[in-house]
Design a protein around this motif. Sequence first.
Motif, short mmCIF file in Angstrom:
data_model
loop_
_atom_site.label_atom_id
_atom_site.label_comp_id
_atom_site.label_asym_id
_atom_site.label_seq_id
_atom_site.Cartn_x
_atom_site.Cartn_y
_atom_site.Cartn_z
N SER A 249 1.87 -10.63 -0.19
CA SER A 249 0.83 -10.76 0.81
C SER A 249 -0.65 -11.48 0.54
O SER A 249 -0.98 -12.10 1.31
CB SER A 249 0.57 -9.62 1.73
N TYR A 293 0.76 -3.77 -6.38
CA TYR A 293 -0.72 -3.87 -6.26
C TYR A 293 -1.83 -3.93 -7.46
O TYR A 293 -2.93 -4.19 -7.30
CB TYR A 293 -1.09 -3.11 -5.17
N ALA A 364 -2.86 -0.99 7.82
CA ALA A 364 -1.74 -2.27 7.92
C ALA A 364 -0.73 -1.26 9.01
O ALA A 364 -0.47 -0.19 8.84
CB ALA A 364 -1.07 -2.72 6.62
N TYR A 368 4.23 -1.05 6.46
CA TYR A 368 3.28 -1.24 5.33
C TYR A 368 2.29 -0.09 5.44
O TYR A 368 2.14 0.65 6.16
CB TYR A 368 2.65 -2.54 5.31
N HIS A 370 -0.80 -0.38 3.29
CA HIS A 370 -1.77 -1.38 3.28
C HIS A 370 -1.29 -2.61 2.65
O HIS A 370 -0.36 -2.87 1.81
CB HIS A 370 -2.72 -0.85 2.34
N GLU A 371 -2.10 -3.95 3.22
CA GLU A 371 -1.49 -5.03 2.76
C GLU A 371 -2.81 -6.10 2.78
O GLU A 371 -4.10 -5.71 3.43
CB GLU A 371 -0.48 -5.62 3.42
N TRP A 372 -2.86 -7.18 2.16
CA TRP A 372 -3.85 -8.45 2.45
C TRP A 372 -3.92 -8.81 3.82
O TRP A 372 -2.72 -9.00 4.32
CB TRP A 372 -3.63 -9.16 1.34
N GLN A 495 10.30 -1.18 -0.65
CA GLN A 495 9.46 -2.13 -0.89
C GLN A 495 9.57 -3.21 -2.15
O GLN A 495 9.46 -4.25 -2.15
CB GLN A 495 8.11 -1.79 -0.69
#
Length: 591
Positions: A249, A293, A364, A368, A370-372, A495
């Motif tokens: 992401s 990440y 998010a 998900y 957490h993500e960008w 994931q």
Amino acid sequence: MEAKEAKETREQIMEEDLGLVERARQGDTEAFGVLIERHRDKARGIAERMTGDPHMADDIVQDALIRAFMHVGSLVDASRFLPWFHRIVRNQANMRLRRGGPYRKEKPLSAWDKTHAERVDWENLDSILGHLTRSASEAARTEHDPAEHLLRKELYETIRAVLHCLTRKERSIFVAYFFRQLSPDEIAAMHRMPVGSIYTYLHRSRRKLREEHVRISLGLLPEKEGMAMKRRRILDLPPWPAHATTAVSLIDRIGHLLAALGDPWDTAELMGLSGFAFRMKISNKTTFADGIYVYDWRMTIHSVLQTLGYQSSILCGQLAESPVPLLAAAERFPVVLPIEEALLPFIRKYIELGRPVLYFDTFATKPYVHEWALIYGYDDEAREVILTDLMKPEGKRISYDDLAENPLRFLVGIDGEAKAFVPARPSTANGTEAAAAERVERTERAIREAVRYSREGCEYRPMTGYLTYTSGLAAYDRWIGHLQSGHANRYGMGQLAFVYADTRRYAADYLRRVPLEGEAMRLALLASEAYEQAAASLAALSKDVPFIRSTELLTDELRAVCISRLTQAKEFETAAVGYLEKAICELEKEK
């Protein structure tokens, strides 16, 4: 002549200070130390003038330095460092004086001037505080020793300023509970509300008052005119087609960001040049997905954008006393406060320039964690920012409070004038020979880095000892080991398989298009085919263990299938890396 030289020296020092502040905001302790050495004497002078005690002044400056270092990450405007730091020194001095400085002399309230007493409404907090402020001001003018009265005046004015952060109803309930000493039941009856709602209002008011007091003590309170200004702007993001998306992401959002600036890039090229097409990192604990990440965010993002022709500004931090997600990536970030003024000016600045802000979103949408994302709008009236979400094509909103209380803070803005937003990729079809050579050189750097990462792994090492990872080709062995020991986390497995199948597909796509010739190009195409096969094996694994929320355990049969898929993927990827090494040798021969 001397005046001119003095002016030039001051300007040079100011410019150097700005650079030091920027480095200090990003956690550079050495830069902070240089900055403080330059300005410690002036800060000590301020403290000594206020207290009249040189020893107390030293203690005050020391306390102020600690507070400044802890919170320099929340300073938005680097040019305001000195006024901000001097404000902290003054606040620390005032706190010392209130506790018992050399001027401390207590007087009962009954001894104060009563000329305004008949105008006081003792049921109205504003009226009471106004009376006390006026009395302290009057005493300061007439008494021989005014320091204590001035400090009291400042205290009452601060209380009044802090209380104005509450809404009318919050303020009414807060005053009734804390100043009139009414019980929640009595307040609920008075406002015709459930008792539970009263407790909610009190909890919310406490939090807002605490944050407002911190804002004032750090000099971050907006100007009165600014407080009344409510603004709103939402940018029109260009469509982001499905074929351009990637499971990484960060690169996906950078691609969408550049498209919004009128500089669309091919996703395969972004993945290849950034190196994310060739990365793999697995936790040494289990198959958690956090390895995806864990890298040096500041260095990596700055470097990627610089490779693409852009300069960037980064605002980052971690909240004190909060569980910080992805600590292995965030542990080097400065400790910051949950203050919206530390973020909103940064966001408004870039949105007003028509540039979305890259943001790490810990809210998010499932599956998900957490993500960008991209923040592409803000609304002061609703007190919300508008941002992208991988699971919501229409975007979503989060409140200013949630934004400020995100325990892991990371925002990136693209700098430079709009005229600089031109495609940074030279075209071999109509560009110059120099531009074509630059593209070949950039490709060679990307291939060399892919080989280095595969063989040696990631250079970034978390400072936290219990968080360790294996990267590069060796990550396959770590992943297989988790499956063999039965310590695999199914959700994380899903994931990892989903993301790394996608990265290998982009690795293959990137290598098919590289601007090489002859034997080097033939070897790059062989590597592309091998990455394609690795991607197919990982895609099959992703189908076996889909990326969904599930507590279901992996059966022995399924684990055996997963091990087979990963073993096959590693064989193909090892072959691909070997072809890339031979391609590098061919390029060196040509040189």
